[in-house]
Design an enzyme around this catalytic site. Structure first.
Site, PDB file in Angstrom:
ATOM      1  N   LYS A  15      63.548 120.181 112.523  1.00 10.94           N
ATOM      2  CA  LYS A  15      63.496 120.659 111.147  1.00 10.94           C
ATOM      3  C   LYS A  15      64.641 120.067 110.334  1.00 10.94           C
ATOM      4  O   LYS A  15      65.790 120.476 110.455  1.00 10.94           O
ATOM      5  CB  LYS A  15      63.600 122.188 111.080  1.00 10.94           C
ATOM      6  N   GLY A  45      75.074 122.782 110.922  1.00  8.21           N
ATOM      7  CA  GLY A  45      75.013 123.376 109.588  1.00  8.21           C
ATOM      8  C   GLY A  45      76.220 124.253 109.349  1.00  8.21           C
ATOM      9  O   GLY A  45      77.271 124.058 109.964  1.00  8.21           O
ATOM     10  N   SER A  46      76.049 125.233 108.484  1.00 14.27           N
ATOM     11  CA  SER A  46      77.189 126.073 108.108  1.00 14.27           C
ATOM     12  C   SER A  46      77.515 127.066 109.228  1.00 14.27           C
ATOM     13  O   SER A  46      76.645 127.445 110.022  1.00 14.27           O
ATOM     14  CB  SER A  46      76.844 126.840 106.836  1.00 14.27           C
ATOM     15  N   THR A  47      78.749 127.497 109.247  1.00 13.37           N
ATOM     16  CA  THR A  47      79.173 128.479 110.245  1.00 13.37           C
ATOM     17  C   THR A  47      78.394 129.777 110.055  1.00 13.37           C
ATOM     18  O   THR A  47      78.014 130.441 111.028  1.00 13.37           O
ATOM     19  CB  THR A  47      80.697 128.691 110.152  1.00 13.37           C
ATOM     20  N   GLY A  56      75.062 129.309 111.491  1.00 14.08           N
ATOM     21  CA  GLY A  56      75.306 129.174 112.934  1.00 14.08           C
ATOM     22  C   GLY A  56      75.411 130.531 113.607  1.00 14.08           C
ATOM     23  O   GLY A  56      74.882 130.747 114.705  1.00 14.08           O
ATOM     24  N   GLU A  61      77.012 122.932 115.940  1.00  9.91           N
ATOM     25  CA  GLU A  61      78.011 122.057 115.324  1.00  9.91           C
ATOM     26  C   GLU A  61      78.147 122.547 113.888  1.00  9.91           C
ATOM     27  O   GLU A  61      77.230 122.393 113.093  1.00  9.91           O
ATOM     28  CB  GLU A  61      77.549 120.600 115.424  1.00  9.91           C
ATOM     29  N   CYS A 108      81.406 117.283 107.805  1.00 18.41           N
ATOM     30  CA  CYS A 108      82.072 118.344 108.579  1.00 18.41           C
ATOM     31  C   CYS A 108      83.383 117.843 109.171  1.00 18.41           C
ATOM     32  O   CYS A 108      84.255 118.632 109.491  1.00 18.41           O
ATOM     33  CB  CYS A 108      81.146 118.857 109.668  1.00 18.41           C
ATOM     34  N   GLU A 148      85.797 125.681 103.902  1.00 19.77           N
ATOM     35  CA  GLU A 148      85.228 124.338 103.822  1.00 19.77           C
ATOM     36  C   GLU A 148      84.657 124.133 102.422  1.00 19.77           C
ATOM     37  O   GLU A 148      83.761 124.867 101.995  1.00 19.77           O
ATOM     38  CB  GLU A 148      84.117 124.188 104.866  1.00 19.77           C
TER      39      GLU A 148
END
Ligand code: TXE
Length: 455
Positions: free
Chosen positions: A158, A211-213, A216, A233, A267, A357
């Site tokens: 995806k 992707g984003s934390t 995640g 990641e 990242c 971030e």
């Protein structure tokens, strides 16, 4: 109820023009893709390793042959400078070449035990769900596809809603390479629908996520219900540590590219620049001068080094980090496009700009006194993805390297990512490693077998 087709527009962030209209996948399409992948698994797993290697090699060659086309798609869809997009596509091919070579090198072990023989096998997981972001769409997809296919898994991939085009083209090349239908299924659809369904689906054995934390966290929580394997990641807030004994001009010339490459949507961005106080002013002069030279503009021009941000909404988020007058603010083209200028801010490590971030071209410069303070500040973050150390003192470089809580480090360089070397985070930057031989561990299961040889 009527079956209604939902479509969505894909934009070029440099011009704000619609470059594609796509049907949006939903839960039904996701379930169908998982079913196709499940059906394709037994035959794919039975393909002899040498033949699977050949198919991956053929895919790598097709990516090379279509390099210009794929780079063009990526450049238009992400707003990437064309030169950078070409380099990324070259890496995609290199990743597939690497994992083609790795297929036949996944050896098991024999382990000394009494009464028999003990051996290990590496088994595929089955259907894996790969969820990738918009900043390096094809590249990050290849980091997951390469090892997933090398280990004989089948895949539902995806891409991010904003940038699905290169993955859809890759799906065609995968078939052209001779990889059987159903082995790789690409779905363009929203994360909270398609992504979430993949996370919940009982027939998906693993999620490889970048992707984003925040997302995640929800992937990890959602995976708990079916004890899915996950590789995460996630975000970063990495430090670029410049000691007084470094080659300051070299460090300053490199520093802008460690933050402003891909318009800061990286990242690995070393977005906290830690500078030893005794050389702070001298370094800043060099840094501002080097940043002034970053060429921002039309991504289709060869000389362009930085393009726009991915979307209007993301530009708003990035802008929310900057208040007051920065130390430096660059120029951007006028007119359409989601532009944001290279920006340098003097900060303390407690400021929001140093804690979160930004994912945009904004660098925070933070002073430090000595080695101990540099290590303390660099580690004072929930993240731990990448980082750089600039010094001419080899012993210091190694001391600081060991002390930093981060998955990827470079000494006197910005470089983080190679097809052959492991990549991944400490702390809230995630876990599991991609790329290199380490990447294979995330896509196979160890099976231990004991064979009794004595009556
Ligand atoms: O990421 P998301 P976004 C960071 C960066 C950026 C921020 C937001 O700071 O500003 O995240 O970016 C899918 N279940 N990074 O919003 O939402 C989504 O469709 C399953 C860092 O784009 O995390 C996409 O395919 N999947 C980063 C992917 O997750 C879901 C790269 C990433 O999107 C989902 C990108 C859900 N509930 C952003 N919701 C890096 N580490 O490089 C979304 N997705």
């Amino acid at each position: 109820m009527l079956n209604r087709r939902v479509s969505f527009a894909v934009l070029n962030p440099a011009t704000e023009e619609t470059i594609a209209e796509l049907d949006q996948a939903g839960v039904e399409e996701t379930d169908a893709a998982v079913a196709r992948a499940k059906e394709a698994f037994p035959a794919w797993r039975a393909v002899a390793p040498a033949d699977r290697a050949r198919l991956l090699r053929r895919l790598a060659t097709l990516v090379e042959e279509h390099g210009e086309e794929l780079a063009g798609i990526e450049s238009r869809n992400v707003g990437k400078p064309i030169g950078g997009a070409r380099a990324e596509v070259a890496m995609v091919a290199a990743v597939f070449h690497f994992y083609a070579g790795a297929v036949e090198k996944q050896y098991g072990e024999t382990i000394p035990v009494g009464g028999g023989i003990d051996m290990t096998f590496r088994e595929p997981l089955g259907v894996v769900g790969l969820i990738v972001p918009w900043n390096f769409p094809l590249n990050i997809a290849s980091w997951k596809l390469g090892p997933a296919l090398a280990c004989a898994n089948t895949v539902v991939l995806k891409p991010a809603e904003l940038t699905p085009l290169s993955a859809l083209r890759l799906e065609e090349l995968i078939l052209e390479a001779g990889i059987p239908e159903g082995v790789v299924n690409v779905l363009a659809g929203p994360g909270r629908v398609v992504g979430q369904r993949l996370v919940e689906h009982p027939d998906v054995a693993k999620i490889g996520f970048t992707g984003s934390t925040e997302v995640g966290r929800s992937v990890m929580a959602g995976a708990a219900a079916t004890i899915k394997r996950v590789t995460l990641e996630l975000g970063g807030k990495s430090a670029n540590v410049v000691f007084a004994d470094a080659d300051l001009e070299k460090a300053a010339a490199a520093a802008p590219y460690a933050v402003f490459d891909n318009a800061g949507q990286d990242c690995c961005a070393r977005s906290r620049i830690l500078v030893q106080k005794s050389v702070h002013d001298e370094f800043l002069d060099y840094l501002v001068e080097a940043t002034r030279r970053v060429k921002v503009g039309d991504p289709q021009l060869e000389e362009t080094e930085m393009g726009p941000l991915i979307s209007a909404a993301h530009r708003e988020t990035v802008a929310s980090f900057v208040d007051g007058e920065p130390l430096f603010r660059g120029d951007v083209p006028e007119g359409r496009g989601f532009w944001y200028p290279c920006t340098i801010i003097e900060a303390s490590n407690d400021d929001r700009i140093a804690r979160e971030e930004v994912f945009g071209p904004v660098a925070a410069v933070i002073p430090f006194d000595d080695e101990a303070e540099a290590i303390r500040i660099a580690n004072d973050t929930p993240y731990g993805l990448s980082g750089s150390i600039w010094t001419r003192d080899g012993a210091r470089a190694l001391r600081v390297t060991r002390a930093l809580e981060t998955g990827v480090l470079s000494i006197n360089s910005n470089s983080s990512v190679r097809p052959t070397t492991p990549f991944g985070g400490f702390k809230q930057s995630g876990f599991g490693r991609e790329l290199g031989m380490h990447g294979l561990a995330g896509y196979s299961e160890v099976k231990n077998v004991y064979y009794a040889t004595e009556d």
